[in-house]
Design a protein around this motif. Structure first.
Motif, PDB file in Angstrom:
ATOM      1  N   ALA A  12     -50.972  81.948  69.896  1.00 40.05           N
ATOM      2  CA  ALA A  12     -51.288  82.959  68.889  1.00 40.05           C
ATOM      3  C   ALA A  12     -51.762  82.316  67.594  1.00 40.05           C
ATOM      4  N   ALA A  13     -51.111  81.225  67.200  1.00 38.73           N
ATOM      5  CA  ALA A  13     -51.522  80.522  65.983  1.00 38.73           C
ATOM      6  C   ALA A  13     -52.924  79.952  66.126  1.00 38.73           C
ATOM      7  N   ILE A  14     -53.227  79.410  67.301  1.00 37.64           N
ATOM      8  CA  ILE A  14     -54.549  78.833  67.538  1.00 37.64           C
ATOM      9  C   ILE A  14     -55.612  79.918  67.543  1.00 37.64           C
ATOM     10  N   GLU A  15     -55.340  81.047  68.165  1.00 32.93           N
ATOM     11  CA  GLU A  15     -56.289  82.170  68.157  1.00 32.93           C
ATOM     12  C   GLU A  15     -56.577  82.626  66.733  1.00 32.93           C
ATOM     13  N   ALA A  16     -55.526  82.657  65.893  1.00 26.62           N
ATOM     14  CA  ALA A  16     -55.707  83.098  64.505  1.00 26.62           C
ATOM     15  C   ALA A  16     -56.590  82.133  63.721  1.00 26.62           C
ATOM     16  N   MET A  17     -56.477  80.837  64.022  1.00 21.14           N
ATOM     17  CA  MET A  17     -57.268  79.829  63.305  1.00 21.14           C
ATOM     18  C   MET A  17     -58.619  79.561  63.962  1.00 21.14           C
ATOM     19  N   ALA A  18     -58.845  80.088  65.142  1.00 25.02           N
ATOM     20  CA  ALA A  18     -60.049  79.761  65.910  1.00 25.02           C
ATOM     21  C   ALA A  18     -61.348  79.990  65.141  1.00 25.02           C
ATOM     22  N   PRO A  19     -61.517  81.112  64.419  1.00 26.91           N
ATOM     23  CA  PRO A  19     -62.790  81.306  63.711  1.00 26.91           C
ATOM     24  C   PRO A  19     -63.114  80.177  62.731  1.00 26.91           C
ATOM     25  N   GLU A  20     -62.095  79.686  62.034  1.00 28.94           N
ATOM     26  CA  GLU A  20     -62.313  78.588  61.078  1.00 28.94           C
ATOM     27  C   GLU A  20     -62.817  77.335  61.800  1.00 28.94           C
ATOM     28  N   PHE A  21     -62.238  77.039  62.953  1.00 27.45           N
ATOM     29  CA  PHE A  21     -62.559  75.788  63.630  1.00 27.45           C
ATOM     30  C   PHE A  21     -63.820  75.884  64.489  1.00 27.45           C
ATOM     31  N   THR A  22     -64.139  77.056  64.988  1.00 28.91           N
ATOM     32  CA  THR A  22     -65.422  77.186  65.691  1.00 28.91           C
ATOM     33  C   THR A  22     -66.572  77.105  64.693  1.00 28.91           C
ATOM     34  N   ALA A  23     -66.366  77.656  63.491  1.00 31.22           N
ATOM     35  CA  ALA A  23     -67.394  77.517  62.446  1.00 31.22           C
ATOM     36  C   ALA A  23     -67.551  76.061  62.042  1.00 31.22           C
ATOM     37  N   LEU A  24     -66.445  75.340  61.995  1.00 32.42           N
ATOM     38  CA  LEU A  24     -66.478  73.915  61.683  1.00 32.42           C
ATOM     39  C   LEU A  24     -67.265  73.158  62.756  1.00 32.42           C
ATOM     40  N   LEU A 121     -58.746  68.667  66.568  1.00 35.66           N
ATOM     41  CA  LEU A 121     -58.237  68.951  65.227  1.00 35.66           C
ATOM     42  C   LEU A 121     -57.445  70.252  65.210  1.00 35.66           C
ATOM     43  N   LEU A 122     -57.948  71.270  65.881  1.00 34.69           N
ATOM     44  CA  LEU A 122     -57.244  72.545  65.957  1.00 34.69           C
ATOM     45  C   LEU A 122     -55.888  72.362  66.636  1.00 34.69           C
TER      46      LEU A 122
END
Length: 479
Positions: A12-24, A121-122
């Motif tokens: 769940a934490a990774i899904e929440a941060m996914a947009p930031e890291f896919t943009a990266l 990194l994620l």
């Protein structure tokens, strides 16, 4: 394997941060920087680490784009390996099914390292948060490793002692399949052979010239004859990196060729390199030129760790397949139509996708993306490629997984890889890999027994032999 509650929490934490890291990942795809020149990419990754509370050390092993991000304290120290270098000559528009260069002769992420670096990194960031929330001891490290493509960045980092206190290392790689494939790959030695001759006019005074280009060509012929007399599991490749100029009416006074020499073990690769160098000297004698062998880089073969790989596979089973949708399948099918049937079958054979955990029966390539999970045999296979992850595996237990960011049939280092590098399907594969790595990292933090077993296996396979870095201390990274 973590308990289900922990696995769900991490996911769940990774899904929440996914947009930031896919943009990266997409921004690093845009930069497409070559080995040891990944300044924008490394700066962006460092900035992200600091924003998430990591302390960062830069300039590792004398490489400006190498860094280590650290979170937490004490034992165990678990490393996540990241890469972010691109390849020359692979400029390509994203999201299309035909070769279209953004810039003629430009660079491109033809091995998916934009995804690799950001997925690792994620995983590191999400695991660090989990440890802090649950007040678990230990240190999470992210290793920013430049120059995997022909630079052996990790080898230089290992030589500098950057992994001396690491107790296990985890990484992943984009691929056409989902799963763990334990591999024994090839050690590699890379050497430039630089010939110096005498320039002359090719018509009026060719007898006064001594052709460095002739020497390169004779060397290549000699090595071709050598191939019959070397072990079948070895490989020798070359590229003429300097033909002495574009004029045909001169005797070329200089020329250069780069050789990559691969073998199952580094000692074999070094012996074969000596034989190749003898051929180079023979070519110089025949042409009355001089030759200089310039050592460039080297990577040791991988030391698989079945203990860690089994743990990774367990988390892959628990997580299920990558959640691709119809749009992902449609684009992958377009890409797959650029391959021959033989290429698709070859891809399945290469990654040895025989049985599947989630799908009924064998993979036949009729589905453009791998919708299942490759069965893990619990044994290692031969793989002809090379990676500087091998040097890390020689100083600490190391394992990796693969995630299906590419259509089945995709070969690394091609325009098709670059075209798929920003796709929603590739993003999903990257996020999936991050979940698997984070979960396996948590296993290592919470199970002293698992970590101990991985160390015992590593120690037994090393058999008391100390790691010897294949790159001499006098050789520095070539920027």
């Amino acid at each position: 394997m973590p308990d289900i509650a922990s696995l769900l929490s991490l996911s769940a934490a990774i899904e929440a941060m996914a947009p930031e890291f896919t943009a990266l990942s997409d921004r690093i795809w845009d930069f497409a920087e070559l080995k040891f020149d990944e300044h924008q990419s490394s700066d962006l990754l460092i900035q992200t680490l600091r924003q998430h509370g990591f302390l960062v050390k830069q300039g590792i092993a004398g490489m400006k784009t190498a860094f280590i991000g650290e979170f937490g304290s004490g034992k165990p120290v678990i490393a996540f390996l990241g890469e972010y270098d691109a390849l020359a000559g692979l400029s390509q528009v994203a999201g299309v099914d035909s070769p279209q260069a953004i810039k003629s002769g430009g660079t491109g992420h033809g091995c998916g390292h934009n995804l690799l670096g950001c997925g690792s990194l994620l995983a590191a960031v999400s695991l660090a948060r989990h440890l802090a929330t649950h007040k678990l001891p230990g240190t999470v490290r992210y290793y920013g490793c430049p120059g995997e493509e022909g630079g052996s960045g990790k080898t230089f980092m290992v030589r500098a002692g950057a992994f001396a206190d690491v107790e296990a290392a985890l990484t992943w790689h984009p691929a056409p399949f989902n799963g763990v494939r334990s591999t024994n790959n090839l050690a590699v030695v890379e050497t430039f052979y630089r010939f110096r001759g005498v320039a002359a006019h090719a018509a009026n005074s060719a007898h006064l010239g001594r052709s460095a280009l002739d020497a390169v060509e004779l060397m290549n012929v000699g090595v071709n004859f050598l191939r019959e007399h070397m072990p079948q599991d070895c490989r020798v490749h070359y590229a003429i990196t300097d033909a002495g100029g574009r004029a045909a009416n001169v005797v070329q006074a200089k020329a250069e060729v780069l050789y990559l020499i691969r073998a199952p073990e580094m000692a074999q690769a070094l012996r074969l390199a000596q034989r190749v160098e003898m051929v180079a000297k023979g070519a110089a004698m025949m042409t009355e030129t001089e030759v200089e062998a310039v050592f460039d880089a080297a990577s040791t073969s991988l030391l698989p760790n079945l203990t860690l790989e089994t743990a990774i596979h367990g988390n892959l089973v628990a997580l299920g397949p990558v959640p691709f949708d119809e749009k992902d399948l449609y684009f992958a099918r377009q890409i797959q139509e650029t391959f021959s049937e033989e290429a698709i079958k070859s891809s399945i054979r290469l990654y040895q996708i025989k049985e599947d955990v989630f799908l009924d029966g064998k993979i036949d390539g009729s589905t453009p993306l791998h919708l299942g999970l490759r069965a893990f045999e619990g044994q290692s296979h031969f793989r002809a490629g090379s990676t500087d992850v091998g040097d890390v595996s020689r100083v600490t237990p190391t394992a990796q997984c693969w995630a299906p960011a590419w259509a089945i049939g995709t070969s690394p280092h091609t325009w098709q890889v670059v075209a798929q590098g920003r796709s929603p399907g590739a993003h999903k594969a990257m996020v999936h890999a991050a979940k698997v790595l984070a979960a396996t990292g948590l296993d290592l933090f919470t199970s002293a027994e698992l970590l101990a077993q991985a160390k015992v296996e590593w120690s037994e396979k090393m058999d008391g032999q100390p790691y010897v870095c294949p790159i001499p201390e006098t050789v520095q990274p070539v920027h």
